[in-house]
Design a protein around this motif. Structure first.
Motif, PDB file in Angstrom:
ATOM      1  N   GLY A 100      33.857  28.806 -34.487  1.00 30.48           N
ATOM      2  CA  GLY A 100      33.219  29.730 -35.315  1.00 30.48           C
ATOM      3  C   GLY A 100      33.621  31.184 -35.485  1.00 30.48           C
ATOM      4  O   GLY A 100      33.070  31.990 -36.069  1.00 30.48           O
ATOM      5  N   GLY A 101      34.953  31.273 -35.235  1.00 28.11           N
ATOM      6  CA  GLY A 101      35.864  32.518 -35.479  1.00 28.11           C
ATOM      7  C   GLY A 101      37.123  32.086 -34.836  1.00 28.11           C
ATOM      8  O   GLY A 101      37.820  31.125 -34.745  1.00 28.11           O
ATOM      9  N   GLY A 102      37.858  33.483 -34.561  1.00 29.83           N
ATOM     10  CA  GLY A 102      39.232  33.224 -34.098  1.00 29.83           C
ATOM     11  C   GLY A 102      40.123  34.270 -34.607  1.00 29.83           C
ATOM     12  O   GLY A 102      39.284  35.350 -35.179  1.00 29.83           O
ATOM     13  N   PHE A 103      41.188  34.198 -34.674  1.00 24.56           N
ATOM     14  CA  PHE A 103      42.111  35.284 -35.124  1.00 24.56           C
ATOM     15  C   PHE A 103      41.723  35.659 -36.566  1.00 24.56           C
ATOM     16  O   PHE A 103      41.984  36.944 -37.006  1.00 24.56           O
ATOM     17  CB  PHE A 103      43.554  34.997 -35.200  1.00 24.56           C
ATOM     18  N   THR A 104      41.098  34.983 -37.530  1.00 22.24           N
ATOM     19  CA  THR A 104      40.970  35.295 -38.760  1.00 22.24           C
ATOM     20  C   THR A 104      39.620  36.033 -38.916  1.00 22.24           C
ATOM     21  O   THR A 104      39.581  36.743 -39.870  1.00 22.24           O
ATOM     22  CB  THR A 104      40.691  34.158 -39.862  1.00 22.24           C
ATOM     23  N   LEU A 125      38.667  37.196 -28.456  1.00 23.39           N
ATOM     24  CA  LEU A 125      38.112  36.597 -27.478  1.00 23.39           C
ATOM     25  C   LEU A 125      37.860  35.044 -27.520  1.00 23.39           C
ATOM     26  O   LEU A 125      38.184  34.309 -26.392  1.00 23.39           O
ATOM     27  CB  LEU A 125      36.706  37.185 -27.004  1.00 23.39           C
ATOM     28  N   LEU A 126      37.316  34.542 -28.531  1.00 24.80           N
ATOM     29  CA  LEU A 126      37.547  33.345 -28.639  1.00 24.80           C
ATOM     30  C   LEU A 126      38.633  32.509 -28.391  1.00 24.80           C
ATOM     31  O   LEU A 126      39.033  31.391 -28.178  1.00 24.80           O
ATOM     32  CB  LEU A 126      36.977  32.628 -30.082  1.00 24.80           C
ATOM     33  N   ASP A 127      39.923  33.059 -29.110  1.00 21.33           N
ATOM     34  CA  ASP A 127      40.986  32.352 -28.980  1.00 21.33           C
ATOM     35  C   ASP A 127      41.687  32.539 -27.640  1.00 21.33           C
ATOM     36  O   ASP A 127      42.302  31.575 -27.175  1.00 21.33           O
ATOM     37  CB  ASP A 127      42.280  33.055 -29.886  1.00 21.33           C
ATOM     38  N   ASP A 128      41.463  33.433 -26.781  1.00 22.90           N
ATOM     39  CA  ASP A 128      41.517  33.695 -25.347  1.00 22.90           C
ATOM     40  C   ASP A 128      40.924  32.508 -24.542  1.00 22.90           C
ATOM     41  O   ASP A 128      41.417  31.804 -23.725  1.00 22.90           O
ATOM     42  CB  ASP A 128      41.004  34.949 -24.732  1.00 22.90           C
ATOM     43  N   TRP A 129      39.577  32.203 -24.866  1.00 21.90           N
ATOM     44  CA  TRP A 129      38.788  31.036 -24.525  1.00 21.90           C
ATOM     45  C   TRP A 129      39.464  29.807 -24.679  1.00 21.90           C
ATOM     46  O   TRP A 129      39.355  28.901 -23.825  1.00 21.90           O
ATOM     47  CB  TRP A 129      37.307  31.247 -24.904  1.00 21.90           C
ATOM     48  N   LEU A 130      39.857  29.599 -25.994  1.00 26.22           N
ATOM     49  CA  LEU A 130      40.500  28.185 -26.555  1.00 26.22           C
ATOM     50  C   LEU A 130      41.726  28.085 -25.544  1.00 26.22           C
ATOM     51  O   LEU A 130      41.852  26.987 -24.988  1.00 26.22           O
ATOM     52  CB  LEU A 130      40.906  28.466 -27.724  1.00 26.22           C
ATOM     53  N   LEU A 158      21.814  25.210 -28.256  1.00 27.29           N
ATOM     54  CA  LEU A 158      22.451  25.036 -26.941  1.00 27.29           C
ATOM     55  C   LEU A 158      22.880  26.501 -26.271  1.00 27.29           C
ATOM     56  O   LEU A 158      23.090  27.321 -26.749  1.00 27.29           O
ATOM     57  CB  LEU A 158      23.941  24.293 -26.919  1.00 27.29           C
ATOM     58  N   ALA A 159      22.605  26.422 -24.783  1.00 27.12           N
ATOM     59  CA  ALA A 159      22.879  27.592 -24.265  1.00 27.12           C
ATOM     60  C   ALA A 159      24.518  28.084 -24.381  1.00 27.12           C
ATOM     61  O   ALA A 159      25.183  27.177 -23.931  1.00 27.12           O
ATOM     62  CB  ALA A 159      22.603  27.511 -22.789  1.00 27.12           C
ATOM     63  N   CYS A 160      24.583  29.213 -24.720  1.00 29.30           N
ATOM     64  CA  CYS A 160      26.122  29.535 -24.895  1.00 29.30           C
ATOM     65  C   CYS A 160      26.488  30.762 -23.835  1.00 29.30           C
ATOM     66  O   CYS A 160      25.787  31.773 -23.786  1.00 29.30           O
ATOM     67  CB  CYS A 160      26.388  30.042 -26.251  1.00 29.30           C
ATOM     68  N   ARG A 161      27.431  30.579 -23.157  1.00 31.46           N
ATOM     69  CA  ARG A 161      27.836  31.546 -22.497  1.00 31.46           C
ATOM     70  C   ARG A 161      28.491  32.755 -23.242  1.00 31.46           C
ATOM     71  O   ARG A 161      29.502  32.499 -24.022  1.00 31.46           O
ATOM     72  CB  ARG A 161      29.054  31.264 -21.320  1.00 31.46           C
ATOM     73  N   LEU A 162      28.112  33.946 -22.906  1.00 29.40           N
ATOM     74  CA  LEU A 162      28.854  35.031 -23.744  1.00 29.40           C
ATOM     75  C   LEU A 162      30.228  35.194 -22.837  1.00 29.40           C
ATOM     76  O   LEU A 162      30.560  35.569 -21.906  1.00 29.40           O
ATOM     77  CB  LEU A 162      28.127  36.521 -23.317  1.00 29.40           C
TER      78      LEU A 162
END
Length: 243
Positions: free
Chosen positions: A13-17, A23-28, A232-236
């Motif tokens: 639901g996000g990423g470099f754009t 952070l999401l791309d790091d997680w990926l 769903l429970a989401c880790r920050l």
């Protein structure tokens, strides 16, 4: 006996754009094979927009420890054998946003849909944002045709349906809920912007968010003409688990 690699898909639901912090791309990339993964960007849904591809390369070269590349199809340069070899050599295939229906049609003309299925079976991490999240499921909630509508011919690597931009685009939430309630779409997964969901062998194994209030939802018919929506429970990302 040879070990069968896990089948993994990440819905973003996000990423470099959308996210300046990465952070999401790091997680990926933490879920990719190896410490310096090869990451191929497919910008098909945008019509291979040059600015989109350049943005991806700039961000992933400067911020992330990986080997980024872009695969255009509107000005294709690789023959069938080279195209297959290139995609199967990737650790991650990252699909961008745009028009889901058009992208799927182009992929099928070039045989990319079949190669992605093969890559999936071989353990490549498949992922994407918006259209790049929609495409992996059996069905999705999309504006590919103008007004929000059901698209029921996705790749089917993930059972059910997907709805991106659940909290950020007007009409998304009520329209998706209505489509699931009416069974125009099968039960599925809805993502607020700022979230990520990893599916392993078809089931959700990790959900994260970079925005405290953002969540991933399971949406399914309630048997009484309505829907059940479960957050769903989401880790920050970089923090602790959310409620």
């Amino acid at each position: 006996m040879a070990t069968v690699p896990p089948h993994r898909i990440a819905l973003l639901g996000g990423g470099f754009t959308l996210d300046e912090d990465g952070l999401l791309d790091d997680w990926l990339l933490d879920h990719a094979r190896g410490p310096h993964p090869s990451v191929c960007f497919l910008p098909t849904a945008s019509g291979d927009a040059a600015s989109y591809s350049e943005w991806f390369l700039q961000v992933f070269r400067s911020r992330h420890a990986c080997e980024p590349s872009v695969l255009p199809l509107f000005r294709r340069e690789l023959d069938d054998e080279a195209l297959r070899a290139f995609l199967l050599a990737q650790d991650v295939v990252y699909v961008g946003g745009g028009n889901t229906a058009n992208m799927l049609a182009v992929w099928r003309v070039h045989g990319v849909d079949r190669i992605l299925r093969e890559a999936y079976d071989r353990g490549t991490l498949l992922c994407g944002i918006s259209a790049g999240a929609n495409c992996w499921a059996e069905a999705s909630h999309t504006d590919s045709f103008g007004p929000l509508a059901a698209l029921t011919d996705g790749l089917g690597l993930l059972q059910g349906s997907v709805c991106p931009h659940y909290d950020s685009e007007p009409g998304r939430r009520p329209s998706y809920r209505a489509a699931v309630a009416d069974r125009a779409l099968p039960a599925g997964w809805a993502l607020d912007d700022g979230t990520g969901a990893l599916f392993t062998d078809g089931g959700p194994t990790e959900t994260v968010t970079r925005v405290e209030r953002a969540r991933v939802y399971r949406v399914e018919p309630d048997g009484r003409g309505g829907v059940r929506e479960r957050a769903l429970a989401c880790r920050l990302v970089g923090g602790t688990a959310g409620d």
